[in-house]
Design a protein around this motif. Structure first.
Motif, PDB file in Angstrom:
ATOM      1  N   VAL A   1      42.370  85.017  58.229  1.00  0.00           N
ATOM      2  CA  VAL A   1      42.297  85.474  56.843  1.00  0.00           C
ATOM      3  C   VAL A   1      41.193  86.504  56.674  1.00  0.00           C
ATOM      4  O   VAL A   1      41.365  87.527  55.988  1.00  0.00           O
ATOM      5  CB  VAL A   1      42.082  84.279  55.892  1.00  0.00           C
ATOM      6  N   ASN A   2      40.046  86.269  57.312  1.00  0.00           N
ATOM      7  CA  ASN A   2      38.908  87.166  57.166  1.00  0.00           C
ATOM      8  C   ASN A   2      39.187  88.564  57.727  1.00  0.00           C
ATOM      9  O   ASN A   2      38.524  89.533  57.341  1.00  0.00           O
ATOM     10  CB  ASN A   2      37.678  86.574  57.858  1.00  0.00           C
ATOM     11  N   LYS A   3      40.175  88.665  58.612  1.00  0.00           N
ATOM     12  CA  LYS A   3      40.538  89.971  59.167  1.00  0.00           C
ATOM     13  C   LYS A   3      41.224  90.864  58.140  1.00  0.00           C
ATOM     14  O   LYS A   3      41.258  92.091  58.310  1.00  0.00           O
ATOM     15  CB  LYS A   3      41.451  89.790  60.382  1.00  0.00           C
ATOM     16  N   VAL A   4      41.788  90.254  57.109  1.00  0.00           N
ATOM     17  CA  VAL A   4      42.580  91.042  56.157  1.00  0.00           C
ATOM     18  C   VAL A   4      42.095  90.958  54.705  1.00  0.00           C
ATOM     19  O   VAL A   4      42.569  91.713  53.862  1.00  0.00           O
ATOM     20  CB  VAL A   4      44.073  90.597  56.196  1.00  0.00           C
TER      21      VAL A   4
ATOM     22  N   THR B   1      36.937  87.431  47.679  1.00  0.00           N
ATOM     23  CA  THR B   1      36.699  86.029  47.986  1.00  0.00           C
ATOM     24  C   THR B   1      37.994  85.423  48.532  1.00  0.00           C
ATOM     25  O   THR B   1      39.078  86.008  48.410  1.00  0.00           O
ATOM     26  CB  THR B   1      36.268  85.248  46.732  1.00  0.00           C
ATOM     27  N   VAL B   2      37.881  84.243  49.127  1.00  0.00           N
ATOM     28  CA  VAL B   2      39.075  83.588  49.668  1.00  0.00           C
ATOM     29  C   VAL B   2      40.075  83.308  48.543  1.00  0.00           C
ATOM     30  O   VAL B   2      41.292  83.475  48.718  1.00  0.00           O
ATOM     31  CB  VAL B   2      38.692  82.282  50.395  1.00  0.00           C
ATOM     32  N   TRP B   3      39.589  82.890  47.376  1.00  0.00           N
ATOM     33  CA  TRP B   3      40.476  82.615  46.249  1.00  0.00           C
ATOM     34  C   TRP B   3      41.175  83.891  45.775  1.00  0.00           C
ATOM     35  O   TRP B   3      42.381  83.891  45.495  1.00  0.00           O
ATOM     36  CB  TRP B   3      39.703  81.973  45.110  1.00  0.00           C
ATOM     37  N   GLN B   4      40.422  85.003  45.693  1.00  0.00           N
ATOM     38  CA  GLN B   4      41.020  86.274  45.295  1.00  0.00           C
ATOM     39  C   GLN B   4      42.082  86.706  46.302  1.00  0.00           C
ATOM     40  O   GLN B   4      43.149  87.198  45.921  1.00  0.00           O
ATOM     41  CB  GLN B   4      39.948  87.353  45.167  1.00  0.00           C
ATOM     42  N   TRP B   5      41.776  86.521  47.587  1.00  0.00           N
ATOM     43  CA  TRP B   5      42.767  86.865  48.616  1.00  0.00           C
ATOM     44  C   TRP B   5      44.010  85.989  48.462  1.00  0.00           C
ATOM     45  O   TRP B   5      45.140  86.485  48.543  1.00  0.00           O
ATOM     46  CB  TRP B   5      42.161  86.661  50.010  1.00  0.00           C
ATOM     47  N   PHE B   6      43.819  84.686  48.241  1.00  0.00           N
ATOM     48  CA  PHE B   6      44.949  83.762  48.098  1.00  0.00           C
ATOM     49  C   PHE B   6      45.864  84.200  46.961  1.00  0.00           C
ATOM     50  O   PHE B   6      47.093  84.140  47.080  1.00  0.00           O
ATOM     51  CB  PHE B   6      44.399  82.356  47.838  1.00  0.00           C
ATOM     52  N   ARG B   7      45.281  84.647  45.853  1.00  0.00           N
ATOM     53  CA  ARG B   7      46.074  85.012  44.684  1.00  0.00           C
ATOM     54  C   ARG B   7      46.765  86.361  44.843  1.00  0.00           C
ATOM     55  O   ARG B   7      47.721  86.650  44.102  1.00  0.00           O
ATOM     56  CB  ARG B   7      45.189  85.053  43.430  1.00  0.00           C
TER      57      ARG B   7
END
Length: 301
Positions: free
Chosen positions: A137-140, A145-151
């Motif tokens: 996940v951190n590669k992209v 934030t992780v939550w922002q990426w998830f959404r």
């Protein structure tokens, strides 16, 4: 958009959940713990889910055909949505049922130390799986934030695996606390409450994952920062006077792009075609995830 190894993240999760599921079933049979049985079913469902994701990733890589000219990339969205449904039904609803059953028909725990040991092993193994997923996940995710990426992510399989891993890690923690309280207080009600809490957790995560994957099934374009980057890149090309419209669509890991642009005056039709071809080639080199680009020169939108 590129860079993450989704298959590696799925394999991390599959290996961890396979080992955890076996240990949980053994411990549940010996201890009679409702929380432990709920967690065992949860881990089994996760293994099935990860097998489905691997199947979806493989099918999504099939080459385009006459019936599917843009390829099969969207298959991973379908299988990810099926996983969300399984997480809701097999994992969440069963855990709720088991917790409710234990609440109405409490049974004392046997060998609570064994249950706690298995759950602690599960927490360690699931932490390893979550770490492996977060590495991808951190590669992209960039600065999000992780939550922002998830959404906002377009990586359906990573969204599913991260949701499963977090649910599993929290579920194991809930079960550990529930078994510990049941042992310390001598009240098996805590074990039942743990099973219910795990069920609620799984249903919440399944709904969140389902909502995100549904958006990709309906048809999402690239993420906003990437779209802005594409617009700026096109506008900076020597042959382009103005970008009139840019449409994008995710097809799994690949992207389709349609561009309408006003081109700078050229010497003739052949020169215009060459300018368009140069722009397309430069764009494909800058954004390798784009597998299809449809370019329309025009004077107005």
């Amino acid at each position: 958009m590129a860079g993450a190894n989704s298959t590696k993240a799925v394999l991390y999760a599959l290996g961890a959940n396979g080992a955890i599921a076996v240990s949980k079933y053994v411990a549940a049979a010996i201890t009679g713990s409702g929380s432990m049985l709920a967690e065992a079913v949860h881990s089994t469902a996760d293994c099935g889910n990860q097998a489905l994701l691997l199947f979806g990733l493989k099918r999504a890589k099939r080459p385009p055909s006459d019936d599917y000219p843009l390829g099969y990339g969207k298959e991973i969205y379908f299988w990810s949505f099926i996983v969300a449904i399984m997480l809701f039904s097999v994992g969440g609803l069963f855990s709720l049922y088991e917790g409710w059953h234990k609440l109405n028909h409490p049974e004392p725990l046997s060998y609570p130390l064994l249950a706690l040991g298995v759950l602690l092993f599960g927490i360690v193994a699931e932490s390893f799986s979550t770490w492996g997923c977060l590495r991808e996940v951190n590669k992209v995710r960039g600065s999000r934030t992780v939550w922002q990426w998830f959404r906002t992510s377009r990586h359906a399989e990573l969204v599913v695996i991260l949701g499963e891993d977090i649910a599993a890690l929290l579920g194991l923690t809930f079960a550990f606390v529930a078994v510990l309280l049941a042992w310390v207080t001598g009240n098996p009600m805590w074990d039942a409450v743990g099973g219910i809490a795990i069920g609620v957790l799984l249903i919440v995560v399944a709904v969140l994952v389902g909502v995100e994957v549904k958006q990709l099934l309906v048809g999402q374009g690239v993420e906003a920062p990437i779209r802005e980057e594409m617009m700026a890149f096109l506008a900076a090309q020597p042959g382009v006077e103005k970008v009139l419209k840019l449409l994008t669509l995710h097809m799994g890991a690949d992207v389709m792009v349609a561009v309408k642009a006003r081109m700078r005056p050229q010497a003739g039709a052949d020169a215009l075609v060459e300018a368009v071809n140069r722009t397309e080639a430069a764009f494909a080199g800058r954004f390798p995830q784009v597998q299809w680009i449809f370019f329309e020169p025009d004077v107005a939108d």
